[in-house]
Write an enzyme that holds these catalytic residues in place. Structure first.
Site, PDB file in Angstrom:
ATOM      1  N   GLU A   1     -16.792  18.363 -13.078  1.00 45.98           N
ATOM      2  CA  GLU A   1     -17.129  19.142 -14.272  1.00 45.98           C
ATOM      3  C   GLU A   1     -15.900  19.623 -15.033  1.00 45.98           C
ATOM      4  OE1 GLU A   1     -20.670  19.528 -11.476  1.00 45.98           O
ATOM      5  OE2 GLU A   1     -18.486  19.700 -11.252  1.00 45.98           O
TER       6      GLU A   1
ATOM      7  N   PHE B   1     -30.806  28.899  -4.786  1.00 52.34           N
ATOM      8  CA  PHE B   1     -29.907  27.759  -4.588  1.00 52.34           C
ATOM      9  C   PHE B   1     -29.212  27.398  -5.901  1.00 52.34           C
ATOM     10  CE2 PHE B   1     -29.356  23.054  -4.593  1.00 52.34           C
ATOM     11  CZ  PHE B   1     -28.365  22.988  -3.629  1.00 52.34           C
ATOM     12  N   GLN B   2     -27.900  27.305  -5.840  1.00 50.90           N
ATOM     13  CA  GLN B   2     -27.033  26.974  -6.975  1.00 50.90           C
ATOM     14  C   GLN B   2     -27.200  27.955  -8.139  1.00 50.90           C
ATOM     15  OE1 GLN B   2     -27.332  22.726  -7.893  1.00 50.90           O
ATOM     16  NE2 GLN B   2     -25.714  22.322  -6.393  1.00 50.90           N
TER      17      GLN B   2
ATOM     18  N   LYS C   1     -34.000  26.571 -16.029  1.00 50.05           N
ATOM     19  CA  LYS C   1     -34.716  25.295 -15.960  1.00 50.05           C
ATOM     20  C   LYS C   1     -36.131  25.400 -16.524  1.00 50.05           C
ATOM     21  CE  LYS C   1     -35.414  21.375 -12.853  1.00 50.05           C
ATOM     22  NZ  LYS C   1     -35.159  20.825 -11.498  1.00 50.05           N
TER      23      LYS C   1
ATOM     24  N   MET D   1       8.862  21.765 -12.679  1.00 52.37           N
ATOM     25  CA  MET D   1       9.171  23.057 -13.267  1.00 52.37           C
ATOM     26  C   MET D   1       9.265  24.141 -12.201  1.00 52.37           C
ATOM     27  SD  MET D   1      10.017  24.180 -16.228  1.00 52.37           S
ATOM     28  CE  MET D   1       9.290  23.240 -17.568  1.00 52.37           C
TER      29      MET D   1
END
Length: 590
Positions: free
Chosen positions: A61, A123-124, A173, A489
């Site tokens: 993602e 969940f999630q 959802k 760096m």
């Protein structure tokens, strides 16, 4: 189509998922980047029957967010990312914060658990709005499907107006399954968000008065000019020509004025041009256009351009006087302000300022050749690699992205940009892993262009999996790795400020990048000899597909010039030094 037909066409009953897809189409979106999951499957189902919307499936993602940034930065249009709830949303936090810091217009759509499960640790589930509140320009949690169309259109309005930035839309959802009314984007406005864009005449006149009397002026420009559009860059070029003032730019503003222009001093800041930083320090009038006085530009604030009058044009009111007190604040779109200054300057028809002494001084600073380096016959210097890359690609339709580190600064120093929207880099947040997925977004928007990600061997591994996306979608990006086997760096600062104690900065157990490219289905090239470099770069350019180019460069090269931490911006280091020449605060002792 008459008015009644238009109303009927834009007030339709459809599911929330269909509303999302229809809104994207009506907003002119042609490409989005995402990764499916349970909480956004209804939207993905709606995408299945919408072939006019190109969806690019990333491998993580974070890649979707950076790809959307690259798309936005190279086109001037908002980028769009679509991810699921929970870890899908949290993986998007870095690109959201990155876009916020660099003022990139982006709309991020995240799935959420069904409304009745919010707050139950389902969940999630995660508090996406709470998590992103501090790093997004605005965010929404959709509670009613009949609000969804309005929210979608508002999100694009907010993302693209005022100071651009990311807007998050969190959609449960059940809202995606519910049916509601769709209305088109016509007449979209927000009840409280009304950013100013037109400059006030009084501010323009005050700025012009300072400019007319300046003897050591400088234009200090930034990414706000690029965000304003190509017309703003054209107006800036005309203003510089009319005034004959010198001009510099931040990292994010490269390309708004051509690097080949006679008034160009180079990039300003920590690793900027010697002449640009000294001119900023010694100027008597500083005209800041679309920049925000970032700490990487100012150096030590109490020593920043102490004898200058400062004009600051910024569309974000909160940026005015935030870090540096200015004499003439102008809250406006940079392009509109530049046009107003240009019109005012031309209207007066006064003699040009006598800048002969100022240009003499600037040319003395230029003569120091701050970007010079010692070439080698047996090893490739990283500066040389960028120079050859530039020479072999400058006459092509080329876009450059970068990761973050030494290679990023060498690219800014030695790759010269003539046009805006050709340079995509993570400036404010400094996100390692940005360049590869950003290149995907650029290539998706510019199918026939040459898109090159200038990378380091450490940064490139942050989002290396997106090479698979490039192969799947026939996006022939070129990844040009300056491989010095260090987090360069980090190593440089450890050498200069931490007694050469190289704690965990060596890139050990590196992959065989040529074999890795082949494993993904791309093409790999390795080069270690300066005499072979041009031919290898030409091979990279000619290959019709993604290329991973492993350019083995000198391992201990430091990036100069450099303003040490805690130093003023006229206390630049030009050449190689040791840690003994800097005290604990970062001040140069020699």
């Amino acid at each position: 189509m008459d008015t009644q037909e238009k109303i009927a066409d834009t007030e339709l009953t459809m599911t929330g998922a269909e509303i999302v897809v229809r809104a994207l189409c009506d907003q002119g979106v042609d490409t989005l980047f995402g990764y499916p999951g349970g909480a956004v499957l209804p939207i993905y189902d709606a995408l299945f029957t919408t072939p006019e919307l190109q969806h690019i499936l990333v491998r993580h993602e974070q890649g979707a967010g950076h790809a959307a940034e690259g798309y936005a930065r190279s086109t001037g249009k908002p980028g769009v990312a679509l991810v699921t709830s929970g870890p899908g949303a949290t993986n998007m936090v870095t690109p959201i914060a990155d876009a916020m810091m660099d003022s990139i217009p982006m709309v991020v759509i995240t799935g959420q658990v069904p409304s009745h499960l919010i707050g139950t640790d389902a969940f999630q589930e995660c508090d996406t709005v709470g998590i992103t509140r501090c790093c997004a320009k605005h965010n929404y949690l959709v509670r009613d499907v009949n609000d969804l169309a309005r929210i979608m259109h508002e999100a694009f309005l907010i993302a693209t107006t005022g100071r651009p930035g990311p807007v998050v839309i969190d959609i449960p959802k059940d809202i995606q399954f519910s049916k509601g009314t769709y209305k088109g984007p016509e007449g979209t406005q927000h009840k409280t968000y009304h950013p100013a864009s037109e400059p006030h005449e009084a501010g323009i006149e005050a700025a012009l008065e300072l400019m007319r009397n300046a003897r050591r002026p400088i234009f200090y420009t930034g990414g706000g000019i690029i965000n304003s559009g190509t017309e703003a860059s054209a107006a800036l070029r005309a203003l510089v020509s009319e005034t004959n003032f010198p001009i510099t730019s931040t990292l994010m503003g490269l390309g708004c004025y051509p690097a080949s222009g006679s008034n160009w001093l180079g990039m300003v800041g920590m690793h900027g041009a010697y002449e640009a930083n000294h001119a900023m320090h010694d100027c008597d009038v500083m005209i800041c256009l679309g920049a925000r006085f970032d700490d990487r530009v100012t150096g030590r604030l109490d020593a920043f351009s102490p004898n200058s009058k400062k004009i600051h044009v910024d569309i974000d009111p909160s940026s005015i006087n935030k870090t540096v007190r200015v004499d003439v604040p102008i809250i406006a779109d940079a392009g509109k302000a530049i046009n107003a200054l240009l019109e005012g300057w031309r209207r007066e028809q006064h003699p040009r300022n006598d800048l002969s002494e100022w240009w003499t001084q600037i040319n003395e600073w230029r003569a120091r050749k701050g970007f010079a380096y010692e070439k080698q016959e047996e090893q490739i210097k990283p500066q040389y690699a960028i120079e050859r890359l530039y020479e072999l690609t400058k006459n092509r339709d080329t876009y450059i992205t970068t990761e973050v580190g030494q290679h990023q600064m060498w690219a800014a120093q030695h790759y010269h940009f003539e046009e805006p929207n050709r340079w995509m880099t993570s400036g404010g947040l400094g996100t390692m892993g940005y360049g590869l997925p950003a290149a995907l977004g650029v290539q998706a928007a510019h199918k026939d262009a040459l898109v090159i990600d200038i990378a380091g061997e450490a940064s490139i591994q942050m989002c290396m999996q997106e090479l698979s996306t490039a192969v799947q979608f026939n996006l022939p990006i070129k990844i040009f790795i300056l491989n010095n086997e260090w987090m360069g760096m980090v190593r440089q600062w450890q050498q200069l400020l931490h007694g050469e104690r190289y704690s965990h900065s060596y890139s050990d157990s590196l992959p065989d990048f040529v074999a890795l490219a082949k494993a993904y289905g791309g093409h790999g090239i390795q080069c270690r000899n300066p005499a072979d470099l041009d031919a290898a770069i030409e091979e990279m350019i000619a290959y019709d597909g993604p290329v991973l180019f492993d350019c083995l460069v000198t391992k201990d090269e430091n990036c100069f010039p450099m303003i040490p931490s805690g130093a003023a911006h006229n206390e630049m280091i030009l050449g190689e030094i040791t840690g003994d020449e800097i005290d604990e605060s970062g001040k140069v002792l020699v």
